[in-house]
Design a protein around this motif. Structure first.
Motif, short mmCIF file in Angstrom:
data_model
loop_
_atom_site.label_atom_id
_atom_site.label_comp_id
_atom_site.label_asym_id
_atom_site.label_seq_id
_atom_site.Cartn_x
_atom_site.Cartn_y
_atom_site.Cartn_z
N MET A 583 0.83 -1.20 0.00
CA MET A 583 0.00 0.00 0.00
C MET A 583 0.87 1.26 0.00
SD MET A 583 -3.13 -0.22 -0.36
CE MET A 583 -4.28 -1.57 -0.57
N ASP A 584 2.05 1.15 0.59
CA ASP A 584 3.01 2.25 0.57
C ASP A 584 3.29 2.68 -0.87
OD1 ASP A 584 4.68 3.96 2.09
OD2 ASP A 584 6.42 2.78 1.51
N TYR A 585 3.63 1.73 -1.72
CA TYR A 585 3.93 2.05 -3.12
C TYR A 585 2.66 2.39 -3.90
CZ TYR A 585 8.50 0.25 -1.95
OH TYR A 585 9.71 0.06 -1.36
N GLU A 586 1.54 1.79 -3.52
CA GLU A 586 0.26 2.13 -4.16
C GLU A 586 -0.06 3.60 -3.94
OE1 GLU A 586 -3.33 1.14 -6.28
OE2 GLU A 586 -1.42 0.11 -6.01
N VAL A 587 0.16 4.08 -2.72
CA VAL A 587 -0.10 5.48 -2.41
C VAL A 587 0.86 6.38 -3.19
CG1 VAL A 587 0.03 7.21 -0.58
CG2 VAL A 587 -1.12 5.04 -0.16
N PHE A 588 2.13 6.01 -3.25
CA PHE A 588 3.10 6.79 -4.02
C PHE A 588 2.61 6.98 -5.45
CE2 PHE A 588 7.30 5.82 -1.55
CZ PHE A 588 6.73 6.37 -0.42
N LEU A 589 2.15 5.89 -6.06
CA LEU A 589 1.74 5.94 -7.47
C LEU A 589 0.39 6.61 -7.65
CD1 LEU A 589 2.25 5.17 -10.39
CD2 LEU A 589 1.35 2.88 -9.91
N GLY A 610 1.78 9.79 -14.50
CA GLY A 610 1.94 9.41 -13.10
C GLY A 610 3.02 8.36 -12.92
N VAL A 611 3.02 7.35 -13.80
CA VAL A 611 4.05 6.31 -13.72
C VAL A 611 5.42 6.90 -14.06
CG1 VAL A 611 4.86 4.13 -14.70
CG2 VAL A 611 2.43 4.45 -14.19
N GLN A 612 5.48 7.78 -15.05
CA GLN A 612 6.75 8.38 -15.43
C GLN A 612 7.34 9.21 -14.29
OE1 GLN A 612 8.89 8.17 -17.88
NE2 GLN A 612 10.18 9.80 -17.06
N ARG A 613 6.49 10.00 -13.63
CA ARG A 613 6.99 10.89 -12.57
C ARG A 613 7.27 10.16 -11.26
NH1 ARG A 613 3.24 16.36 -13.33
NH2 ARG A 613 3.72 16.69 -15.54
N LEU A 662 1.03 -4.39 -14.02
CA LEU A 662 -0.36 -4.72 -13.76
C LEU A 662 -1.22 -3.49 -13.54
CD1 LEU A 662 -2.18 -7.15 -13.60
CD2 LEU A 662 -1.66 -7.34 -11.15
N VAL A 663 -0.72 -2.52 -12.77
CA VAL A 663 -1.51 -1.30 -12.54
C VAL A 663 -1.77 -0.54 -13.84
CG1 VAL A 663 -1.48 0.98 -11.45
CG2 VAL A 663 -0.87 -1.04 -10.12
N PRO A 664 -0.74 -0.24 -14.65
CA PRO A 664 -1.03 0.45 -15.93
C PRO A 664 -1.96 -0.35 -16.84
CG PRO A 664 1.30 0.57 -15.43
CD PRO A 664 0.70 -0.38 -14.45
N ALA A 665 -1.78 -1.67 -16.88
CA ALA A 665 -2.62 -2.49 -17.76
C ALA A 665 -4.08 -2.42 -17.34
CB ALA A 665 -2.12 -3.93 -17.76
#
Length: 743
Positions: A583-589, A610-613, A662-665
């Motif tokens: 969830m830590d990385y989920e929040v970051f993204l 968002g993924v690029q930044r 998986l998230v971008p897809a």
């Protein structure tokens, strides 16, 4: 009259301003905390001790009653080898030691037993007071010099002492391995020692505060030894993650022309909110452990939440203060914030074959999780201890050469007279999987009479057969009051606790996390998708852990001997920790994607940008977290190895396969559906929801770092005739506004 820039609103911006303007006092307070923590906090390793699992269960109650009646208690054993027990010098030294031991306060009994092959002997000492351990150990050690033999100490108390010492050593080793490597990696990330050093200073502050918090908890609750390195590594990893995010955002703001104070303020308003929200999700995941009953889970929950609080305070106060001191020497990225790069390229490639990428990634993660469905639970035993422990050597020798001294696989406390207990033991002996059963101890009289029946079973002491026997003994108690205890019984009770209370803990974690993500995004689709993805990455970590520690993959490389199972409580902790870190990385993204979507970008474009930044910071943070976890897996304690490796795999999988593929897809396939919520929930979010991010206003005047890095919030007209700076500021502001309006 000159226009003064408006201060950013909100508690995080205000905290950043305070930490910057009072940086000397903030740094001094943290310096005192670090010194006190490193000097006094390390005493927690002596205050903690291995604790009973499945508290309140039949096995735990039976064990406590045996100790109370005198049938259990603390034992000390000395293996005397190297010369025959019949040697005159050996006889004299052992007899003298036994006489001295019986005279010691806190010693209830002393006995000695010869090995079957007659080459060694065991001197057993029963302690009524654990404080007598060191004195009794010194007497036993004295046998060696007097007789020319080798003496190794073992038993419950020696094992506990060695576990404490090794846990402290493993924790220190993990830090010594992880910190230098993380420094090198951060230098490569930031291109300088100053920027790379700030996260490490923040990490040291977090660890020092964590040790003090843990020491405080030992005064009010039992603290298992295994909790210490687990919570320490959590604080170390999270503090590096959070400081990395803060420093990276600071460099971005400086690249736009912000002064040091402006950059700290704007960083606190954005990255500060992100790490605070992230810490909240991790704390919520850890709080689910309070639903379980075992003390080790309560200890992990209480200690873990306190460590998370200390860690986020370090990121919100100490790091901004350090940026005030070192901000001039931290170089901003030469090319500023880029919206084109390898991460955006990956997203575009994924978007073209979104369905194929999603299905392939999910299939891979499920396949990785499959081995966990064949995992076997076990409890801490001497087989899981390092071979360098003298307690392990004594236990192995007893198992091989002293059958009469071996602890029963299952012990039954019978509240009855010895005659009824003997009849019951004979009945137990007739069970198909039981090798033998006999009364080993008795005591009391009348209504207070008790007996201990030792049961030896076929196969492993904690295996399926032993657990089946436990079930049979509890199903048929022959009309007597009995308590079935021992290692196999503890495993059975512990698994029962997880199966009955675990779903409630899981439900609490899932519900609270869903609510938090909904309040952040206003969507019900994004939280559900995030929860499913977290479970997939968790499953992969548990599957790899099963292959390595139960199946023995890479055991030689990692330096351990597989025992055919997993410590029963470890998968629970791995679940909670990896869930929180995912969830830590989920929040970051999501914070970046949601910010861009709220600014009006299309779903596809907001995901790409968002993924690029955030991609670089997520992968960098994950790489550092993996280094920290693997550093702790280099220790000798098997349970810490298991947790370290499992969390490293969970973070690696989550930051690569899940966040980058998986998230971008899935977000590309769902498009606008990502942000869907029923009308009543949209109204609820509009009223009570909160933005996890802050949309920053354009900088009034951009002051390029190489021009006036020390100017803080200077009014535009205060620079006199510095037209070049004004022109540059106008260009930067215009470019920024244009970037925000690109669709």
């Amino acid at each position: 009259m000159h226009e003064t820039p408006t201060k950013l609103r909100g508690p995080f911006a205000a905290l950043g301003r305070f930490s910057f303007r009072h940086r000397r006092w903030v740094a001094l307070a943290w310096a005192v905390l670090i010194v006190v923590g490193l000097v006094f906090g390390t005493k927690v390793f002596n205050a903690a001790a291995p604790s009973a699992k499945a508290a309140g269960s039949e096995s735990a109650t039976g064990s406590a009653l045996l100790s109370q009646y005198g049938g259990g208690g603390d034992s000390l054993q000395a293996l005397v080898s190297g010369k025959s027990p019949d040697d005159a010098a050996v006889k004299s030294a052992v007899a003298s030691a036994e006489k001295d031991l019986r005279a010691l306060p806190g010693v209830s009994s002393v006995s000695d037993t010869r090995a079957q092959n007659g080459t060694s002997q065991i001197v057993s000492v029963q302690l009524s007071d654990p404080k007598a351990l060191n004195r009794a150990g010194a007497v036993l050690d004295g046998i060696g010099p007097k007789s020319g033999t080798t003496v190794k100490l073992g038993g419950d108390q020696v094992l506990q002492q060695q576990v404490q010492e090794q846990t402290k050593s493993d924790t220190e080793t993990g830090e010594m391995v992880a910190l230098p490597i993380t420094l090198v990696v951060m230098v490569l990330i930031f291109g300088g020692f100053i920027a790379a050093g700030l996260p490490l200073i923040g990490a040291i502050g977090s660890v020092a505060g964590a040790l003090l918090a843990l020491l405080g908890f030992t005064q009010i609750m039992p603290m298992d030894t295994s909790v210490l390195p687990i919570t320490t590594v959590l604080g170390l990893g999270l503090s590096i993650d959070y400081a990395l995010l803060v420093v990276n955002r600071f460099r971005e703001e400086r690249s736009k022309g912000a002064t040091i104070e402006q950059a700290v303020e704007r960083t606190s308003a954005t990255a500060g909110r992100t790490i605070a929200f992230s810490a909240l999700t991790v704390a919520v995941a850890l709080s689910g452990l309070f639903v379980l009953t075992s003390p080790i889970f309560h200890a992990v929950a209480a200690a873990g939440v306190s460590v998370v609080v200390i860690t986020v305070l370090s990121g919100l106060t100490l790091v901004p203060a350090l940026l005030g001191f070192a901000g001039k020497k931290i170089k901003p990225p030469k090319q500023g914030v880029r919206d084109k790069g390898r991460f955006a390229w990956v997203v575009r490639k994924v978007r073209r074959r979104a369905m194929l990428v999603a299905l392939g990634t999910v299939a891979l993660l499920i396949a990785a999780a499959a081995p966990f469905f064949g995992a076997h639970a076990q409890s801490l035993s001497t087989e899981t201890l390092p071979t360098s422990f003298s307690s392990r050597a004594v236990a192995d020798t007893i198992a091989a050469d002293y059958p009469t001294l071996q602890n029963p696989d299952v012990t039954v406390l019978v509240k009855s007279d010895p005659t009824a207990a003997a009849d019951y033991a004979k009945k137990i002996s007739d069970l198909p999987d039981v090798k033998s059963a006999a009364v080993t101890q008795s005591g009391g009289s009348g209504s207070s009479a008790w007996s201990a029946v030792g049961v030896h079973v076929d196969g492993s002491p904690q295996g399926a057969t032993a657990q089946h026997v436990v079930g049979e003994l509890r199903a048929d108690r022959a009309g007597l009051t009995t308590y079935v205890t021992g290692d196999a019984a503890s495993v059975v009770d512990f698994q029962h606790e997880i199966s009955t209370r675990g779903p409630w803990a899981l439900g609490l974690i899932v519900a609270a996390t869903f609510a938090l993500l909904f309040l952040m995004t206003g969507s019900v689709v994004v939280p559900i998708k995030a929860l499913v993805m977290n479970l997939l990455s968790l499953g992969a970590a548990l599957g790899v852990m099963t292959l390595v520690f139960q199946g023995g993959w890479f055991s030689g490389f990692l330096g351990f001997t597989p025992t055919g199972g997993l410590e029963a409580w470890i998968p629970v902790l791995v679940f909670v920790f990896s869930f929180g870190l995912s969830m830590d990385y989920e929040v970051f993204l999501l914070s970046r994607i949601k910010e861009l979507h709220d600014e009006g970008y299309s779903c596809a474009r907001s995901v790409e940008l968002g993924v690029q930044r955030s991609g670089r910071i997520i992968t960098s943070a994950a790489a550092l977290m993996v280094i920290v976890f693997l550093g702790f897996s280099t220790g000798k304690m098997l349970d810490i190895k298991e947790i370290g490796l499992a969390l490293a795999v969970a973070v690696l999988v989550d930051a690569t396969l899940v966040r980058m593929l998986l998230v971008p897809a899935t977000m590309s396939m769902l498009a606008r559906v990502n942000w869907w919520a029923p009308p009543f929930l949209r109204r609820l979010h509009a009223r009570y929801g909160f933005k996890e991010h802050t949309v920053l206003p354009p900088l009034p005047v951009a002051v390029l770092p190489e021009q006036r890095a020390d100017v803080a919030l200077t009014p535009p007209g205060a620079r006199g005739s510095d037209t070049s700076g004004s022109a540059a500021g106008a260009r930067d502001t215009t470019d920024e506004r244009m970037a925000l309006n690109v669709r």
